[in-house]
Scaffold this active site. Structure first.
Site, PDB file in Angstrom:
ATOM      1  N   SER A  16       0.835  -1.200   0.000  1.00 24.76           N
ATOM      2  CA  SER A  16       0.000   0.000   0.000  1.00 24.76           C
ATOM      3  C   SER A  16       0.872   1.253   0.000  1.00 24.76           C
ATOM      4  O   SER A  16       1.984   1.250   0.556  1.00 24.76           O
ATOM      5  CB  SER A  16      -0.866  -0.016   1.266  1.00 24.76           C
ATOM      6  OG  SER A  16      -1.444   1.241   1.490  1.00 24.76           O
ATOM      7  N   TYR A  69      -2.239  -1.289  10.893  1.00 27.51           N
ATOM      8  CA  TYR A  69      -2.435  -1.803   9.528  1.00 27.51           C
ATOM      9  C   TYR A  69      -1.248  -1.413   8.655  1.00 27.51           C
ATOM     10  O   TYR A  69      -0.659  -2.259   7.962  1.00 27.51           O
ATOM     11  CB  TYR A  69      -3.741  -1.238   8.929  1.00 27.51           C
ATOM     12  CG  TYR A  69      -3.792  -1.358   7.423  1.00 27.51           C
ATOM     13  CD1 TYR A  69      -4.081  -2.582   6.813  1.00 27.51           C
ATOM     14  CD2 TYR A  69      -3.529  -0.256   6.595  1.00 27.51           C
ATOM     15  CE1 TYR A  69      -4.102  -2.705   5.430  1.00 27.51           C
ATOM     16  CE2 TYR A  69      -3.546  -0.372   5.218  1.00 27.51           C
ATOM     17  CZ  TYR A  69      -3.836  -1.590   4.635  1.00 27.51           C
ATOM     18  OH  TYR A  69      -3.846  -1.705   3.263  1.00 27.51           O
ATOM     19  N   LYS A 128       2.019  -3.716   6.742  1.00 28.95           N
ATOM     20  CA  LYS A 128       2.486  -3.660   5.336  1.00 28.95           C
ATOM     21  C   LYS A 128       4.005  -3.437   5.297  1.00 28.95           C
ATOM     22  O   LYS A 128       4.714  -4.067   4.510  1.00 28.95           O
ATOM     23  CB  LYS A 128       1.773  -2.544   4.571  1.00 28.95           C
ATOM     24  CG  LYS A 128       0.293  -2.776   4.349  1.00 28.95           C
ATOM     25  CD  LYS A 128       0.029  -3.963   3.447  1.00 28.95           C
ATOM     26  CE  LYS A 128      -1.451  -4.215   3.248  1.00 28.95           C
ATOM     27  NZ  LYS A 128      -1.739  -5.544   2.701  1.00 28.95           N
TER      28      LYS A 128
HETATM   29  P1  NAD Z   1     -10.692  -7.536   0.917  1.00 33.28           P
HETATM   30  O1  NAD Z   1     -10.922  -7.560   2.378  1.00 33.28           O
HETATM   31  O2  NAD Z   1     -11.854  -7.351   0.019  1.00 33.28           O
HETATM   32  O3  NAD Z   1      -9.916  -8.870   0.469  1.00 33.28           O
HETATM   33  C1  NAD Z   1      -9.047  -9.560   1.335  1.00 33.28           C
HETATM   34  C2  NAD Z   1      -9.460 -11.029   1.285  1.00 33.28           C
HETATM   35  O4  NAD Z   1      -8.588 -11.779   2.125  1.00 33.28           O
HETATM   36  C3  NAD Z   1     -10.878 -11.265   1.781  1.00 33.28           C
HETATM   37  O5  NAD Z   1     -11.551 -12.070   0.856  1.00 33.28           O
HETATM   38  C4  NAD Z   1     -10.695 -11.993   3.114  1.00 33.28           C
HETATM   39  O6  NAD Z   1     -11.752 -12.875   3.389  1.00 33.28           O
HETATM   40  C5  NAD Z   1      -9.375 -12.697   2.868  1.00 33.28           C
HETATM   41  N1  NAD Z   1      -8.606 -13.022   4.075  1.00 33.28           N
HETATM   42  C6  NAD Z   1      -8.190 -12.199   5.058  1.00 33.28           C
HETATM   43  N2  NAD Z   1      -7.493 -12.901   5.977  1.00 33.28           N
HETATM   44  C7  NAD Z   1      -7.451 -14.189   5.556  1.00 33.28           C
HETATM   45  C8  NAD Z   1      -6.894 -15.377   6.068  1.00 33.28           C
HETATM   46  N3  NAD Z   1      -6.240 -15.400   7.237  1.00 33.28           N
HETATM   47  N4  NAD Z   1      -7.058 -16.533   5.367  1.00 33.28           N
HETATM   48  C9  NAD Z   1      -7.743 -16.527   4.199  1.00 33.28           C
HETATM   49  N5  NAD Z   1      -8.295 -15.434   3.661  1.00 33.28           N
HETATM   50  C10 NAD Z   1      -8.152 -14.269   4.335  1.00 33.28           C
HETATM   51  O7  NAD Z   1      -9.588  -6.419   0.638  1.00 33.28           O
HETATM   52  P2  NAD Z   1      -9.080  -5.825  -0.734  1.00 33.28           P
HETATM   53  O8  NAD Z   1      -9.512  -4.419  -0.803  1.00 33.28           O
HETATM   54  O9  NAD Z   1      -9.390  -6.751  -1.825  1.00 33.28           O
HETATM   55  O10 NAD Z   1      -7.516  -5.808  -0.442  1.00 33.28           O
HETATM   56  C11 NAD Z   1      -6.679  -6.879  -0.816  1.00 33.28           C
HETATM   57  C12 NAD Z   1      -5.291  -6.610  -0.275  1.00 33.28           C
HETATM   58  O11 NAD Z   1      -4.835  -5.351  -0.796  1.00 33.28           O
HETATM   59  C13 NAD Z   1      -5.223  -6.485   1.235  1.00 33.28           C
HETATM   60  O12 NAD Z   1      -4.018  -7.060   1.677  1.00 33.28           O
HETATM   61  C14 NAD Z   1      -5.185  -4.984   1.480  1.00 33.28           C
HETATM   62  O13 NAD Z   1      -4.522  -4.637   2.656  1.00 33.28           O
HETATM   63  C15 NAD Z   1      -4.406  -4.505   0.267  1.00 33.28           C
HETATM   64  N6  NAD Z   1      -4.694  -3.101  -0.058  1.00 33.28           N
HETATM   65  C16 NAD Z   1      -5.988  -2.719  -0.261  1.00 33.28           C
HETATM   66  C17 NAD Z   1      -6.253  -1.384  -0.531  1.00 33.28           C
HETATM   67  C18 NAD Z   1      -7.677  -0.915  -0.741  1.00 33.28           C
HETATM   68  O14 NAD Z   1      -7.911   0.281  -0.722  1.00 33.28           O
HETATM   69  N7  NAD Z   1      -8.644  -1.791  -0.955  1.00 33.28           N
HETATM   70  C19 NAD Z   1      -5.211  -0.454  -0.609  1.00 33.28           C
HETATM   71  C20 NAD Z   1      -3.904  -0.899  -0.418  1.00 33.28           C
HETATM   72  C21 NAD Z   1      -3.660  -2.237  -0.141  1.00 33.28           C
HETATM   73  C1  UD1 Z   2      -7.189   4.703   3.767  1.00 34.71           C
HETATM   74  C2  UD1 Z   2      -6.163   4.378   4.811  1.00 34.71           C
HETATM   75  C3  UD1 Z   2      -4.980   3.717   4.139  1.00 34.71           C
HETATM   76  C4  UD1 Z   2      -5.421   2.487   3.375  1.00 34.71           C
HETATM   77  C5  UD1 Z   2      -6.513   2.889   2.389  1.00 34.71           C
HETATM   78  C6  UD1 Z   2      -7.091   1.682   1.687  1.00 34.71           C
HETATM   79  C7  UD1 Z   2      -6.457   6.016   6.610  1.00 34.71           C
HETATM   80  C8  UD1 Z   2      -5.849   7.172   7.324  1.00 34.71           C
HETATM   81  N1  UD1 Z   2      -5.781   5.578   5.536  1.00 34.71           N
HETATM   82  O1  UD1 Z   2      -6.599   5.567   2.825  1.00 34.71           O
HETATM   83  O2  UD1 Z   2      -4.024   3.331   5.113  1.00 34.71           O
HETATM   84  O3  UD1 Z   2      -4.344   1.897   2.671  1.00 34.71           O
HETATM   85  O4  UD1 Z   2      -7.587   3.546   3.082  1.00 34.71           O
HETATM   86  O5  UD1 Z   2      -7.831   0.907   2.562  1.00 34.71           O
HETATM   87  O6  UD1 Z   2      -7.490   5.508   6.997  1.00 34.71           O
HETATM   88  N2  UD1 Z   2     -13.098  10.694   3.404  1.00 34.71           N
HETATM   89  C9  UD1 Z   2     -14.127  11.557   3.734  1.00 34.71           C
HETATM   90  N3  UD1 Z   2     -15.266  11.018   4.230  1.00 34.71           N
HETATM   91  C10 UD1 Z   2     -15.449   9.676   4.404  1.00 34.71           C
HETATM   92  C11 UD1 Z   2     -14.386   8.807   4.049  1.00 34.71           C
HETATM   93  C12 UD1 Z   2     -13.225   9.356   3.561  1.00 34.71           C
HETATM   94  O7  UD1 Z   2     -13.995  12.759   3.596  1.00 34.71           O
HETATM   95  O8  UD1 Z   2     -16.511   9.240   4.873  1.00 34.71           O
HETATM   96  C13 UD1 Z   2     -11.867  11.282   2.858  1.00 34.71           C
HETATM   97  C14 UD1 Z   2     -10.645  10.977   3.692  1.00 34.71           C
HETATM   98  O9  UD1 Z   2     -10.462  11.964   4.666  1.00 34.71           O
HETATM   99  C15 UD1 Z   2      -9.535  10.992   2.628  1.00 34.71           C
HETATM  100  C16 UD1 Z   2     -10.253  10.544   1.346  1.00 34.71           C
HETATM  101  O10 UD1 Z   2     -11.642  10.695   1.589  1.00 34.71           O
HETATM  102  O11 UD1 Z   2      -9.106  12.302   2.441  1.00 34.71           O
HETATM  103  C17 UD1 Z   2      -9.964   9.096   1.005  1.00 34.71           C
HETATM  104  O12 UD1 Z   2     -10.224   8.323   2.155  1.00 34.71           O
HETATM  105  P1  UD1 Z   2     -10.157   6.729   2.142  1.00 34.71           P
HETATM  106  O13 UD1 Z   2     -10.993   6.212   1.045  1.00 34.71           O
HETATM  107  O14 UD1 Z   2     -10.450   6.260   3.531  1.00 34.71           O
HETATM  108  O15 UD1 Z   2      -8.644   6.420   1.755  1.00 34.71           O
HETATM  109  P2  UD1 Z   2      -7.275   6.906   2.436  1.00 34.71           P
HETATM  110  O16 UD1 Z   2      -7.503   7.697   3.648  1.00 34.71           O
HETATM  111  O17 UD1 Z   2      -6.444   7.537   1.377  1.00 34.71           O
END
Ligand code: NAD
Ligand code: UD1
Length: 368
Positions: A154, A179, A183
């Site tokens: 991330s 969290y 990472k």
């Molecule tokens: P998500 O929660 O939709 O997907 C994660 C999946 O992993 C889920 O299906 C969950 O059931 C499974 N899981 C969690 N722990 C497990 C375990 N112990 N055994 C088996 N399955 C398990 O999340 P996502 O948005 O698809 O994110 C995927 C990855 O990308 C995550 O590692 C997340 O931290 C990373 N990531 C996501 C974002 C975002 O904004 N969505 C941003 C940066 C990084």
């Molecule tokens: C957040 C996490 C980041 C994580 C990412 C994906 C925090 C501080 N950071 O990123 O670690 O990798 O999600 O899961 O939580 N916002 C509003 N109103 C809302 C929700 C969000 O104004 O109800 C704003 C937030 O202040 C931010 C922007 O929208 O400025 C994006 O927020 P969000 O989608 O939560 O992502 P990040 O904060 O960038």
């Protein structure tokens, strides 16, 4: 072992989406990719891109934040079958059976807990799940001679110190929550594993802010409870599940006072994984790539674009800042272009339109 095979879909039922994008990505020879946590938001979209590109996909997931229906829909979209295992990745014995039953060429590790606020309340749960899944995967890979792993990292690892736009050679920074630290730690563990085994290929993908959904509207983001992230919250306001959006802070040093982020369409992100797999299969050692667009948008711009593209009003108010938010976070995405040949193809309007298409067709997510 608790193994569950999802029904396969007849090829004639395949609905062809995005053919001009995905059909160009056919690969030869076909590889077998294990998606740990592949039933989730990013994993399910990546499964579609991999299947459309000719790879075989195995998903292992404990459904702690997803459901088998997402995998059934992946099969429906692609007309291809996915081998599905219901298991906890931390359970190394059960995971071993997946490796012994299949010739896995590469692993993509999505299996993590990802809610920032929850990680502050339950740090031990987060460290246990996120670190142990990584160790369990590495142990099984070592046992079965699998040499390629792509990791879902991330932008949060850039921490508070680094200036935007972020480039991959910047040092990992100080995170504000467990969290983020998981990472950072997982990146370190994977780098160390690659240093110790010269045959290992590790690709660390630093995602920026994935939003949007597959253009079919059949798969998308389905958060449990009140969404933490912006776009799912906006979508739930649009569909009437929430009354209004609170925009967290309008006094940041940004053009309109609200925070700016690098939002990326989840299908572009998914296609980035296909490129990363091709890269990993041909290289050794650790490589890091930002997956972002390089263009930041403010919260206000997101709301305005969603309203304009979809013709729906999003009631919103301005509130105080959210703890831990940075004013700006966006990528320099040059490295992924020059080395992987990957760049985003979809714009903010696409992201807003596809989010709404998913949400309006699935007002309660996968639970109907
Ligand atoms: P998500 O929660 O939709 O997907 C994660 C999946 O992993 C889920 O299906 C969950 O059931 C499974 N899981 C969690 N722990 C497990 C375990 N112990 N055994 C088996 N399955 C398990 O999340 P996502 O948005 O698809 O994110 C995927 C990855 O990308 C995550 O590692 C997340 O931290 C990373 N990531 C996501 C974002 C975002 O904004 N969505 C941003 C940066 C990084
Ligand atoms: C957040 C996490 C980041 C994580 C990412 C994906 C925090 C501080 N950071 O990123 O670690 O990798 O999600 O899961 O939580 N916002 C509003 N109103 C809302 C929700 C969000 O104004 O109800 C704003 C937030 O202040 C931010 C922007 O929208 O400025 C994006 O927020 P969000 O989608 O939560 O992502 P990040 O904060 O960038």
């Amino acid at each position: 072992m608790s193994r569950k095979a999802v029904g396969t879909v007849d090829k004639t039922e395949k609905i062809c989406y995005n053919s001009f994008i995905t059909c160009n990505m056919e690969v030869d020879p076909m590889s077998t990719i294990l998606l740990a946590g592949g039933a989730g938001y990013i994993g399910s979209h990546t499964a579609v891109s991999l299947l459309d590109s000719g790879h075989d996909v195995i998903i292992a997931d404990n459904f702690s934040n997803s459901c088998p229906e997402a995998v059934s829909r992946v099969e429906k979209i692609t007309g291809k079958s996915v081998k599905l295992y219901e298991l906890d990745i931390k359970d190394t014995d059960k995971l071993s059976a997946v490796f012994s039953e299949n010739n896995v060429d590469a692993v993509i590790h999505f299996a993590g807990l990802k809610a920032v606020g929850e990680s502050v309340e339950k740090p031990v749960v987060y460290y246990r799940n996120n670190i142990d899944t990584t160790l369990s995967l590495l142990e099984c890979m070592s046992r079965y001679g699998v040499k390629n792993i792509i990791f879902s990292s991330s932008a949060t690892v850039y921490g508070e110190e680094n200036p935007v736009p972020y480039t991959e050679e910047m040092k990992r920074g100080t995170c504000t929550n467990p969290y983020g630290w998981t990472k950072v730690m997982m990146e370190q563990i994977l780098e160390d594993a690659a240093k110790a085994d010269p045959e290992l290929s590790v690709v660390l993908l630093r995602y920026f802010n994935p939003i949007g959904a597959h253009e079919s509207g059949m798969i998308g983001e389905d958060p449990q409870g009140i969404p933490n992230n912006l776009m799912p919250y906006v979508a739930q306001v649009a569909v009437g599940r929430r009354e209004k959006l609170t925009i967290f802070g309008r006094d940041y040093e940004t053009p309109d006072g609200t925070c700016r982020r690098d939002y990326i369409h989840v299908c572009d992100l998914a296609d980035g994984h296909v490129k990363a797999i091709d890269y990993a299969l041909d290289h050794k050692g650790t490589e890091v790539f930002n997956l972002g667009t390089g263009t930041p948008y403010s919260v206000t711009e997101i709301v305005e674009t969603f309203q304009r593209v979809n013709g729906i009003e999003i009631p919103h108010v301005y509130g105080s800042r959210r703890a831990g938010d940075l004013p700006e976070s966006y990528a320099n995405a040059d490295k992924a272009l020059s080395i992987l040949g990957w760049k985003t193809r979809r714009d903010l309007a696409d992201m807003c339109r596809d989010t709404w298409n998913w949400q309006k067709n699935n007002p309660d997510g996968y639970r109907k």
